[in-house]
Design a protein around this motif. Structure first.
Motif, PDB file in Angstrom:
ATOM      1  N   VAL A  24      71.326  52.913  -1.022  1.00 34.40           N
ATOM      2  CA  VAL A  24      71.095  52.084  -2.204  1.00 34.40           C
ATOM      3  C   VAL A  24      72.224  52.176  -3.220  1.00 34.40           C
ATOM      4  O   VAL A  24      72.347  51.316  -4.095  1.00 34.40           O
ATOM      5  CB  VAL A  24      69.756  52.439  -2.883  1.00 34.40           C
ATOM      6  N   ILE A  25      73.038  53.201  -3.138  1.00 34.01           N
ATOM      7  CA  ILE A  25      74.209  53.344  -4.004  1.00 34.01           C
ATOM      8  C   ILE A  25      75.419  53.611  -3.117  1.00 34.01           C
ATOM      9  O   ILE A  25      75.340  54.397  -2.166  1.00 34.01           O
ATOM     10  CB  ILE A  25      74.018  54.484  -5.021  1.00 34.01           C
ATOM     11  N   THR A  67      67.809  56.800 -11.181  1.00 32.48           N
ATOM     12  CA  THR A  67      67.845  55.343 -11.076  1.00 32.48           C
ATOM     13  C   THR A  67      67.774  54.885  -9.631  1.00 32.48           C
ATOM     14  O   THR A  67      67.095  53.907  -9.315  1.00 32.48           O
ATOM     15  CB  THR A  67      69.128  54.802 -11.730  1.00 32.48           C
ATOM     16  N   MET A  68      68.461  55.577  -8.745  1.00 27.88           N
ATOM     17  CA  MET A  68      68.495  55.144  -7.354  1.00 27.88           C
ATOM     18  C   MET A  68      67.140  55.274  -6.663  1.00 27.88           C
ATOM     19  O   MET A  68      66.923  54.699  -5.595  1.00 27.88           O
ATOM     20  CB  MET A  68      69.561  55.915  -6.571  1.00 27.88           C
ATOM     21  N   LYS A  69      66.203  55.981  -7.286  1.00 24.57           N
ATOM     22  CA  LYS A  69      64.862  56.117  -6.725  1.00 24.57           C
ATOM     23  C   LYS A  69      63.860  55.165  -7.374  1.00 24.57           C
ATOM     24  O   LYS A  69      62.669  55.219  -7.081  1.00 24.57           O
ATOM     25  CB  LYS A  69      64.385  57.563  -6.887  1.00 24.57           C
ATOM     26  N   THR A  89      68.599  57.037  -0.013  1.00 24.14           N
ATOM     27  CA  THR A  89      67.202  57.379  -0.235  1.00 24.14           C
ATOM     28  C   THR A  89      66.415  56.898   0.970  1.00 24.14           C
ATOM     29  O   THR A  89      66.989  56.429   1.959  1.00 24.14           O
ATOM     30  CB  THR A  89      66.646  56.707  -1.513  1.00 24.14           C
ATOM     31  N   GLY A 106      76.263  49.482  -7.271  1.00 24.76           N
ATOM     32  CA  GLY A 106      74.880  49.168  -6.912  1.00 24.76           C
ATOM     33  C   GLY A 106      74.670  47.671  -7.010  1.00 24.76           C
ATOM     34  O   GLY A 106      75.190  47.013  -7.920  1.00 24.76           O
ATOM     35  N   PRO A 118      71.980  58.683 -12.687  1.00 23.17           N
ATOM     36  CA  PRO A 118      71.968  57.822 -11.498  1.00 23.17           C
ATOM     37  C   PRO A 118      71.013  58.288 -10.408  1.00 23.17           C
ATOM     38  O   PRO A 118      70.443  57.461  -9.690  1.00 23.17           O
ATOM     39  CB  PRO A 118      73.422  57.876 -11.014  1.00 23.17           C
ATOM     40  N   GLU A 119      70.828  59.612 -10.255  1.00 24.20           N
ATOM     41  CA  GLU A 119      69.947  60.097  -9.192  1.00 24.20           C
ATOM     42  C   GLU A 119      68.515  59.620  -9.407  1.00 24.20           C
ATOM     43  O   GLU A 119      67.785  59.361  -8.443  1.00 24.20           O
ATOM     44  CB  GLU A 119      70.007  61.621  -9.107  1.00 24.20           C
ATOM     45  N   PHE A 121      67.883  48.774  -6.615  1.00 27.00           N
ATOM     46  CA  PHE A 121      69.086  48.421  -5.883  1.00 27.00           C
ATOM     47  C   PHE A 121      68.761  48.033  -4.446  1.00 27.00           C
ATOM     48  O   PHE A 121      67.845  48.573  -3.826  1.00 27.00           O
ATOM     49  CB  PHE A 121      70.072  49.590  -5.851  1.00 27.00           C
ATOM     50  N   GLY A 161      74.232  58.853  -1.923  1.00 26.09           N
ATOM     51  CA  GLY A 161      73.706  57.576  -2.378  1.00 26.09           C
ATOM     52  C   GLY A 161      72.576  57.038  -1.526  1.00 26.09           C
ATOM     53  O   GLY A 161      72.166  55.875  -1.696  1.00 26.09           O
TER      54      GLY A 161
END
Length: 458
Positions: A201-202, A162-164, A196, A334, A159-160, A168, A194
């Motif tokens: 975003v999360i 993905t969130m970048k 960025t 998300g 997930p870390e 989302f 969560g």
């Protein structure tokens, strides 16, 4: 050493059982004792500071009528279970608070492993291409947890990363104008994980950490327990068994440098920690039964924290190398960046994270002399394990214990594919059918470190 990997179904059925036995209300633990956690509170970790973004979707606090359904993907629940679970309980409470019927389409995976993996691949591709479900309720399984006969890992293996990837929407509007959840009550270190540069975003939904529960009467000195990893694994008075092995993934606190992707620990350090953990196992095997033998909680949640109050317990965190506690996010939400229903997705999250839903009290309404309850099981049917990001569910001594444990948090991570590498290190004996030699451990660590480096740079 007995190391059997367990298989569970996201805790959904056990959570439903706990709710059904206790009724539609919050757990009320025994208030006769407030348990202890030893050690000083470490200095908080240096966190990246991200300002509130200039542009983010507004949240009205109201459901907006739409001809299209809000599609919600629930991780860890296959398509068969989607049809069997009472997801209408979550849909009903959203409809009740929206003041209108809402149209929600629940999405799960095929039960067949190959079909599930193909569907996961397709959904990930669609997400990157700007399609896919509107909202994701995603799980981050513990490395020792296999879901649904091992048919699939979580939708987001890391997930870390993905969130970048700019997939989302920021949820700052929800936090700013929340109507049902209490944004100020959300556990801040967990929430901040969560964020960025694009914003929140999360939205982490639940988290956990590794801890050991001792019978206080068995401890030689309850007030002088280890307060660091090195002291923990060197304490001969505690029969820790395989607890340090099973919590090995929490020792490094953060794993990678967010700017370079490089590992933040060396192979020699990983070898040291692994060797220390196996030394504890060897010493424990040579000790007599009884004494200060803990029960490791590799997935501490509020059910455990509440239930543990019936006996005289002392809780000892599995310390990380920095003398603090590594918290793991085990579920999050998300919102697809390309959704046309951002407001409704946030409305569902607003309701889901409300005190009434998290505690299981539900929303009540009198109708024709009868009390109608909405949302009593909504949290559990969504498969949300761990401690809710709003700790309102833990009350009395349980809340005190959560607050004590939280005060030691100095690192927050999402469970990811990298943690499965640590789980394999804890399983060397299982592969060999005998206690590993120094050479076995060294070889396993070398292979593990190479695998971690590859995952970090993917």
């Amino acid at each position: 050493m007995e190391m059997k990997k367990k298989r569970i179904i996201s805790g959904i059925l056990s959570a439903l059982l706990a709710f059904s036995l206790g009724g539609c209300r919050a757990d009320v633990p025994d208030t006769s004792e407030i348990p202890n956690t030893p050690g000083p509170s470490p200095s908080p970790p240096v966190q990246e500071s991200f300002p509130i973004p200039e542009n983010y979707p507004e949240y009205t606090g109201q459901w907006q009528a739409s001809e299209e359904p809000l599609t919600v993907y629930i991780d860890g629940i296959d398509s068969v279970m989607v049809n069997q679970l009472p997801l209408e309980n979550l849909e009903d409470v959203v409809s009740y608070l929206a003041g209108q019927d809402v149209n929600i389409e629940w999405v799960g995976l095929p039960k067949d492993k190959s079909e599930a993996e193909a569907t996961l691949s397709r959904l990930r591709t669609e997400l990157i291409a700007g399609k896919g479900p509107d909202l994701f309720l995603a799980s981050c399984p513990s490395p020792f947890t296999y879901i649904f006969d091992e048919y699939a890992s979580g939708f987001f293996p890391n997930p870390e990363k993905t969130m970048k990837m700019d997939v989302f929407l920021p949820l700052d509007g929800l936090l700013e104008n929340a109507r049902y959840m209490k944004a100020d009550s959300l556990t801040k270190p967990i929430l901040n994980a969560g964020r960025t540069q694009s914003g929140q975003v999360i939205l982490p939904l639940s988290y956990t950490y590794y801890a050991m529960a001792f019978n206080t009467a068995d401890l030689p000195d309850p007030d002088s327990l280890p307060t660091s990893w090195d002291a923990l694994v060197e304490d001969d008075a505690l029969k820790l068994g395989d607890a340090p092995l099973r919590s090995l993934c929490s020792v490094p606190d953060r794993l990678t440098d967010p700017s370079t992707g490089e590992l933040l620990f060396t192979e020699d350090e990983l070898l040291k920690w692994t060797t220390q953990a196996y030394s504890v196992v060897a010493r424990s095997n040579g000790q007599e039964a009884g004494g200060a033998e803990p029960r490791l909680q590799e997935g501490v949640d509020s059910f455990f924290l509440s239930g543990a109050q019936s006996g005289k317990k002392t809780f000892l965190p599995s310390w990380n190398r920095s003398g603090g506690v590594t918290a793991f996010i085990c579920s999050f939400a998300g919102v697809n960046k390309n959704t046309t229903q951002a407001n409704n997705a946030m409305f569902l999250l607003d309701v889901l994270c409300s005190e009434q839903v998290i505690t299981g009290k539900g929303f009540h309404e009198e109708q024709d002399g009868a009390t109608m309850n909405y949302g009593c099981f909504a949290w559990s049917v969504a498969g949300l394990d761990g401690i809710p990001i709003d700790n309102v569910k833990a009350v009395g001594p349980a809340r005190t214990l959560v607050d004590q444990m939280d005060s030691h948090i100095n690192a927050v991570r999402f469970y990811s594919d990298m943690d499965h590498v640590f789980a394999d290190l804890a399983w060397i004996e299982g592969y060999l059918d005998q206690a590993p030699s120094d050479l076995d451990i060294q070889t396993a660590v070398s292979n593990a470190y190479a695998a971690l480096e590859m995952l970090a740079l993917e």
